[in-house]
Design a protein around this motif. Structure first.
Motif, PDB file in Angstrom:
ATOM      1  N   VAL A 158      37.743  71.102  45.863  1.00 50.07           N
ATOM      2  CA  VAL A 158      37.322  71.163  47.258  1.00 50.07           C
ATOM      3  C   VAL A 158      38.523  70.732  48.094  1.00 50.07           C
ATOM      4  O   VAL A 158      39.022  69.615  47.942  1.00 50.07           O
ATOM      5  CB  VAL A 158      36.129  70.219  47.545  1.00 50.07           C
ATOM      6  N   GLU A 159      38.989  71.608  48.980  1.00 49.86           N
ATOM      7  CA  GLU A 159      40.214  71.312  49.728  1.00 49.86           C
ATOM      8  C   GLU A 159      40.006  71.185  51.232  1.00 49.86           C
ATOM      9  O   GLU A 159      40.807  70.537  51.910  1.00 49.86           O
ATOM     10  CB  GLU A 159      41.260  72.400  49.447  1.00 49.86           C
ATOM     11  N   ALA A 160      38.968  71.795  51.777  1.00 47.66           N
ATOM     12  CA  ALA A 160      38.757  71.758  53.226  1.00 47.66           C
ATOM     13  C   ALA A 160      38.515  70.324  53.692  1.00 47.66           C
ATOM     14  O   ALA A 160      37.616  69.635  53.192  1.00 47.66           O
ATOM     15  CB  ALA A 160      37.584  72.651  53.609  1.00 47.66           C
ATOM     16  N   ARG A 161      39.297  69.879  54.668  1.00 48.81           N
ATOM     17  CA  ARG A 161      39.211  68.506  55.161  1.00 48.81           C
ATOM     18  C   ARG A 161      37.812  68.159  55.652  1.00 48.81           C
ATOM     19  O   ARG A 161      37.260  67.098  55.321  1.00 48.81           O
ATOM     20  CB  ARG A 161      40.229  68.303  56.284  1.00 48.81           C
ATOM     21  N   HIS A 162      37.202  69.043  56.452  1.00 46.70           N
ATOM     22  CA  HIS A 162      35.879  68.756  57.003  1.00 46.70           C
ATOM     23  C   HIS A 162      34.834  68.627  55.906  1.00 46.70           C
ATOM     24  O   HIS A 162      33.901  67.832  56.004  1.00 46.70           O
ATOM     25  CB  HIS A 162      35.469  69.827  58.021  1.00 46.70           C
ATOM     26  N   GLU A 163      35.005  69.410  54.834  1.00 42.97           N
ATOM     27  CA  GLU A 163      34.050  69.354  53.726  1.00 42.97           C
ATOM     28  C   GLU A 163      34.210  68.049  52.947  1.00 42.97           C
ATOM     29  O   GLU A 163      33.227  67.437  52.519  1.00 42.97           O
ATOM     30  CB  GLU A 163      34.253  70.554  52.805  1.00 42.97           C
TER      31      GLU A 163
END
Length: 207
Positions: free
Chosen positions: A9-14
């Motif tokens: 998981v790479e998305a900052r918001h996630e």
């Protein structure tokens, strides 16, 4: 934290969302050559490049008395987890090429620790942390519901800290490598388990 591209998981918001959803983190520190892990509820703040973590401990806590300001620390946030039985897989039963597994989601945050010895800061942090957990309740509790003498005393007995996050690693190990039929079968079987954690994992799996 070891991970593979399929489960990363790479998305900052996630990543921040996952951390906020499971705020009781394992905070790992090293002082005088000895590692120590403490379970602490952390407030996740959308501040800085990767975010900021805020927490508090008693002044007598080993984190405050034994870990120098400016130390590099690691916080691990983990979702509910569940054992996955090979019998639940639709595919592979005939070949026997199946093995038990475990499903979970986790985020590792690494950064620099900074203590905040300020009663006003501690009160604001406690109010924010409480509000985030009470949100959505019919009658949310707040610091205003407690004795102000008690609250003020607590702010003197506690010390705050911030962790400026310098790196984030996220992992969702939720049977992405299996077929859709397998994942739907896992959801059905986990939902029937007695353990609340198993039912919680069922809600995380994407068919």
């Amino acid at each position: 934290m070891h991970t593979q591209p399929l489960f990363s998981v790479e998305a900052r918001h996630e990543l921040l969302r996952l951390m906020s959803a499971y705020p009781l983190a394992t905070l790992v520190t090293v002082a005088d050559g000895a590692a120590e892990a403490n379970l602490l509820p952390l407030e996740v703040c959308d501040i800085g490049v990767h975010g900021t973590l805020r927490g508090h401990v008693a002044r007598s806590h080993a984190l405050f008395t034994g870990v120098p300001d400016g130390s590099r620390v690691t916080a691990v946030f983990q979702s509910p987890n569940a054992y996955i039985s090979p019998r639940w897989y639709v595919n592979g039963q005939r070949s026997g090429r199946l093995a038990p597994s475990w499903n979970y989601a986790a985020v590792q945050a690494q950064g620099v620790l900074r203590f905040v010895d300020d009663p006003a800061w501690v009160l604001a942090h406690l109010a924010s942390l409480t509000a985030s957990q009470e949100a959505g309740r019919a009658e949310p509790w707040s610091l205003d519901d407690a004795s102000q003498e008690f609250v003020q005393d607590a702010s003197q007995r506690l010390v705050g800290f911030e962790i400026d996050i310098q790196s984030l690693t996220g992992k969702r190990f939720l049977s992405q490598q299996r077929t859709e039929a397998d994942r739907r079968s896992l959801i059905e079987h986990l939902a029937l388990e007695n353990a609340p954690s198993a039912r919680a994992v069922a809600s995380l799996i994407v068919p």
